[in-house]
Scaffold this motif. Structure first.
Motif, PDB file in Angstrom:
ATOM      1  N   ALA A  36       0.896  -1.228  -0.156  1.00 16.82           N
ATOM      2  CA  ALA A  36       0.034   0.077  -0.059  1.00 16.82           C
ATOM      3  C   ALA A  36       1.071   1.293  -0.061  1.00 16.82           C
ATOM      4  O   ALA A  36       0.710   2.195  -0.698  1.00 16.82           O
ATOM      5  CB  ALA A  36      -0.985  -0.036   1.185  1.00 16.82           C
ATOM      6  N   LEU A  37       1.796   1.146   0.762  1.00 14.59           N
ATOM      7  CA  LEU A  37       2.680   2.486   0.734  1.00 14.59           C
ATOM      8  C   LEU A  37       3.464   2.413  -0.724  1.00 14.59           C
ATOM      9  O   LEU A  37       3.548   3.760  -1.065  1.00 14.59           O
ATOM     10  CB  LEU A  37       3.983   2.099   1.857  1.00 14.59           C
ATOM     11  CG  LEU A  37       3.803   2.496   3.318  1.00 14.59           C
ATOM     12  CD1 LEU A  37       5.231   1.859   4.158  1.00 14.59           C
ATOM     13  CD2 LEU A  37       3.430   3.821   3.619  1.00 14.59           C
ATOM     14  N   ARG A  38       3.629   1.646  -1.374  1.00 18.45           N
ATOM     15  CA  ARG A  38       4.366   1.859  -2.639  1.00 18.45           C
ATOM     16  C   ARG A  38       3.526   2.384  -3.486  1.00 18.45           C
ATOM     17  O   ARG A  38       3.813   3.377  -4.214  1.00 18.45           O
ATOM     18  CB  ARG A  38       4.887   0.373  -3.164  1.00 18.45           C
ATOM     19  CG  ARG A  38       6.161  -0.209  -2.565  1.00 18.45           C
ATOM     20  CD  ARG A  38       6.494  -1.414  -3.354  1.00 18.45           C
ATOM     21  NE  ARG A  38       7.963  -1.565  -2.831  1.00 18.45           N
ATOM     22  CZ  ARG A  38       8.355  -2.562  -2.334  1.00 18.45           C
ATOM     23  NH1 ARG A  38       7.751  -3.811  -2.117  1.00 18.45           N
ATOM     24  NH2 ARG A  38       9.994  -2.872  -2.117  1.00 18.45           N
ATOM     25  N   VAL A  53       8.385   2.414   6.037  1.00 18.93           N
ATOM     26  CA  VAL A  53       7.488   3.533   6.206  1.00 18.93           C
ATOM     27  C   VAL A  53       8.356   4.865   6.237  1.00 18.93           C
ATOM     28  O   VAL A  53       8.028   6.055   5.722  1.00 18.93           O
ATOM     29  CB  VAL A  53       6.989   3.280   7.585  1.00 18.93           C
ATOM     30  CG1 VAL A  53       6.391   4.568   8.193  1.00 18.93           C
ATOM     31  CG2 VAL A  53       6.195   2.165   7.709  1.00 18.93           C
ATOM     32  N   ALA A  54       9.627   4.692   6.634  1.00 15.30           N
ATOM     33  CA  ALA A  54      10.240   6.055   6.765  1.00 15.30           C
ATOM     34  C   ALA A  54      10.874   6.814   5.387  1.00 15.30           C
ATOM     35  O   ALA A  54      10.656   7.737   4.994  1.00 15.30           O
ATOM     36  CB  ALA A  54      11.772   5.700   7.741  1.00 15.30           C
ATOM     37  N   ALA A  82       8.864   5.854   2.621  1.00 12.90           N
ATOM     38  CA  ALA A  82       7.792   6.508   2.116  1.00 12.90           C
ATOM     39  C   ALA A  82       7.508   8.139   2.737  1.00 12.90           C
ATOM     40  O   ALA A  82       7.084   9.017   2.045  1.00 12.90           O
ATOM     41  CB  ALA A  82       6.384   5.695   2.514  1.00 12.90           C
ATOM     42  N   LEU A  83       7.609   8.331   3.884  1.00 15.40           N
ATOM     43  CA  LEU A  83       7.286   9.505   4.573  1.00 15.40           C
ATOM     44  C   LEU A  83       8.462  10.747   3.964  1.00 15.40           C
ATOM     45  O   LEU A  83       8.041  11.930   3.539  1.00 15.40           O
ATOM     46  CB  LEU A  83       7.562   9.674   6.202  1.00 15.40           C
ATOM     47  CG  LEU A  83       6.546   8.708   6.749  1.00 15.40           C
ATOM     48  CD1 LEU A  83       6.637   8.703   8.243  1.00 15.40           C
ATOM     49  CD2 LEU A  83       5.036   9.367   6.497  1.00 15.40           C
ATOM     50  N   ARG A  84       9.741  10.106   3.555  1.00 16.29           N
ATOM     51  CA  ARG A  84      10.569  11.109   2.966  1.00 16.29           C
ATOM     52  C   ARG A  84      10.194  11.423   1.577  1.00 16.29           C
ATOM     53  O   ARG A  84      10.344  12.557   1.105  1.00 16.29           O
ATOM     54  CB  ARG A  84      12.065  10.252   3.015  1.00 16.29           C
ATOM     55  CG  ARG A  84      12.803  10.445   4.297  1.00 16.29           C
ATOM     56  CD  ARG A  84      14.247  10.271   4.139  1.00 16.29           C
ATOM     57  NE  ARG A  84      14.389   8.699   3.627  1.00 16.29           N
ATOM     58  CZ  ARG A  84      14.637   7.835   4.452  1.00 16.29           C
ATOM     59  NH1 ARG A  84      14.422   7.956   5.689  1.00 16.29           N
ATOM     60  NH2 ARG A  84      14.749   6.560   3.880  1.00 16.29           N
ATOM     61  N   LEU A  85       9.443  10.568   0.884  1.00 11.86           N
ATOM     62  CA  LEU A  85       9.186  10.575  -0.562  1.00 11.86           C
ATOM     63  C   LEU A  85       7.748  11.674  -0.517  1.00 11.86           C
ATOM     64  O   LEU A  85       7.860  12.254  -1.393  1.00 11.86           O
ATOM     65  CB  LEU A  85       8.893   9.337  -1.394  1.00 11.86           C
ATOM     66  CG  LEU A  85      10.045   8.539  -1.857  1.00 11.86           C
ATOM     67  CD1 LEU A  85       9.518   7.344  -2.177  1.00 11.86           C
ATOM     68  CD2 LEU A  85      10.818   9.115  -2.873  1.00 11.86           C
ATOM     69  N   ARG A  86       6.995  11.323   0.588  1.00 14.70           N
ATOM     70  CA  ARG A  86       5.770  12.222   0.534  1.00 14.70           C
ATOM     71  C   ARG A  86       6.309  13.496   1.061  1.00 14.70           C
ATOM     72  O   ARG A  86       5.295  14.539   0.914  1.00 14.70           O
ATOM     73  CB  ARG A  86       4.765  11.631   1.549  1.00 14.70           C
ATOM     74  CG  ARG A  86       4.331  10.215   0.814  1.00 14.70           C
ATOM     75  CD  ARG A  86       3.425  10.478  -0.446  1.00 14.70           C
ATOM     76  NE  ARG A  86       2.291  11.308  -0.091  1.00 14.70           N
ATOM     77  CZ  ARG A  86       1.045  11.396  -0.907  1.00 14.70           C
ATOM     78  NH1 ARG A  86       1.325  10.855  -2.051  1.00 14.70           N
ATOM     79  NH2 ARG A  86       0.121  12.128  -0.649  1.00 14.70           N
ATOM     80  N   ARG A  87       7.201  14.033   1.749  1.00 19.07           N
ATOM     81  CA  ARG A  87       7.498  15.066   2.221  1.00 19.07           C
ATOM     82  C   ARG A  87       7.449  16.388   1.214  1.00 19.07           C
ATOM     83  O   ARG A  87       8.073  15.963   0.329  1.00 19.07           O
ATOM     84  CB  ARG A  87       8.842  15.044   3.006  1.00 19.07           C
ATOM     85  CG  ARG A  87       9.284  16.476   3.934  1.00 19.07           C
ATOM     86  CD  ARG A  87      10.525  16.442   4.522  1.00 19.07           C
ATOM     87  NE  ARG A  87      10.477  15.075   5.636  1.00 19.07           N
ATOM     88  CZ  ARG A  87      11.563  14.243   5.720  1.00 19.07           C
ATOM     89  NH1 ARG A  87      12.584  14.603   5.270  1.00 19.07           N
ATOM     90  NH2 ARG A  87      11.470  12.977   6.591  1.00 19.07           N
ATOM     91  N   PRO A  88       6.872  17.342   1.365  1.00 20.09           N
ATOM     92  CA  PRO A  88       6.818  18.495   0.220  1.00 20.09           C
ATOM     93  C   PRO A  88       8.308  18.933   0.143  1.00 20.09           C
ATOM     94  O   PRO A  88       8.876  19.037   1.014  1.00 20.09           O
ATOM     95  CB  PRO A  88       5.830  19.680   1.114  1.00 20.09           C
ATOM     96  CG  PRO A  88       5.303  18.935   1.918  1.00 20.09           C
ATOM     97  CD  PRO A  88       6.184  17.758   2.509  1.00 20.09           C
ATOM     98  N   ALA A  89       8.527  19.056  -1.145  1.00 19.07           N
ATOM     99  CA  ALA A  89      10.008  19.897  -1.389  1.00 19.07           C
ATOM    100  C   ALA A  89      10.031  21.061  -1.158  1.00 19.07           C
ATOM    101  O   ALA A  89       9.213  21.893  -0.973  1.00 19.07           O
ATOM    102  CB  ALA A  89      10.204  19.554  -3.107  1.00 19.07           C
ATOM    103  N   ARG A  90      11.457  21.468  -0.329  1.00 14.00           N
ATOM    104  CA  ARG A  90      11.480  22.991  -0.086  1.00 14.00           C
ATOM    105  C   ARG A  90      11.954  23.704  -1.059  1.00 14.00           C
ATOM    106  O   ARG A  90      12.851  23.505  -1.917  1.00 14.00           O
ATOM    107  CB  ARG A  90      12.146  22.985   1.289  1.00 14.00           C
ATOM    108  CG  ARG A  90      11.608  22.283   2.538  1.00 14.00           C
ATOM    109  CD  ARG A  90      12.588  22.316   3.736  1.00 14.00           C
ATOM    110  NE  ARG A  90      11.941  21.681   4.763  1.00 14.00           N
ATOM    111  CZ  ARG A  90      12.430  21.552   5.898  1.00 14.00           C
ATOM    112  NH1 ARG A  90      13.618  22.071   6.366  1.00 14.00           N
ATOM    113  NH2 ARG A  90      11.817  21.014   7.028  1.00 14.00           N
TER     114      ARG A  90
END
Length: 195
Positions: free
Chosen positions: A122-124, A184-185, A187-195
């Motif tokens: 599901a994360l993928r 999980v970590a 996935a969260l990094r990939l979903r983090r908005p780019a700055r």
């Protein structure tokens, strides 16, 4: 302006029907065959236990081979990307559920592994537009340990050797959980908005 037109690069289309996808399809077909073999064995009839174990081993081997073929001969397709993890989860899930059903494996072990497996899938899909969560070395070790543990449980072992099975499965569960947190970590990094 020279008047010459630039042609777009030609991208070779990979046919959906290819050797890698055929092996994935074979693995899906073998899942019910494997399940029937386990049910007929009742985990007590040695001949059927061996048959179920060999079917599981062959089906598991197709997972290694189809991935290698897809990468080596550039036969990666969207269908394969979706079907391959489904086939993996179906095979592993069927094995774990049946082992628990016949009281060979505690249900909590099956639940932990299946929740992690389907959760990572599901994360993928959750991050698919942002990037790919590739299988890590830990993920490959997890898969190897799960296959070894399930094979150990399926084969009609003498009591002394059968006692090793829970230790292999315990190692598989630990690696399964640890790598699950790692995914999980990622996935969260990939979903983090780019700055």
């Amino acid at each position: 302006m020279t008047g010459a037109t630039e042609s777009a690069p030609v991208v070779a289309r990979v046919p959906v029907v290819n050797a890698a996808n055929a092996l994935t399809a074979l693995r899906l077909v073998l899942v019910p065959v494997f399940a029937v073999s386990v049910i007929v064995s009742g985990t007590t009839r040695a001949g059927w236990q061996m048959a179920a174990c060999l079917i599981f081993a062959v089906a598991s081997a197709t997972d290694l081979v189809d991935g290698w073929i897809a990468r080596r001969f550039k036969l990666v397709t969207s269908v394969g990307k979706v079907a391959d993890p489904i086939a993996d989860k179906a095979l592993t899930g069927a094995a774990l559920v049946l082992l628990s059903w016949y009281d060979r494996l505690p249900w909590w072990v099956t639940a932990v592994i299946l929740v992690r497996e389907w959760g990572v899938t599901a994360l993928r899909f959750w991050v698919i537009r942002r990037g790919v969560i590739a299988a890590s070395r830990g993920g490959k070790i997890k898969t190897a340990l799960q296959i070894l543990a399930i094979t150990w449980y399926l084969w009609p072992m003498p009591a002394a050797l059968a006692a090793v099975g829970p230790w292999i499965m315990a190692a598989a569960v630990v690696v399964t959980v640890v790598t699950g947190f790692d995914y999980v970590a990622q996935a969260l990094r990939l979903r983090r908005p780019a700055r």
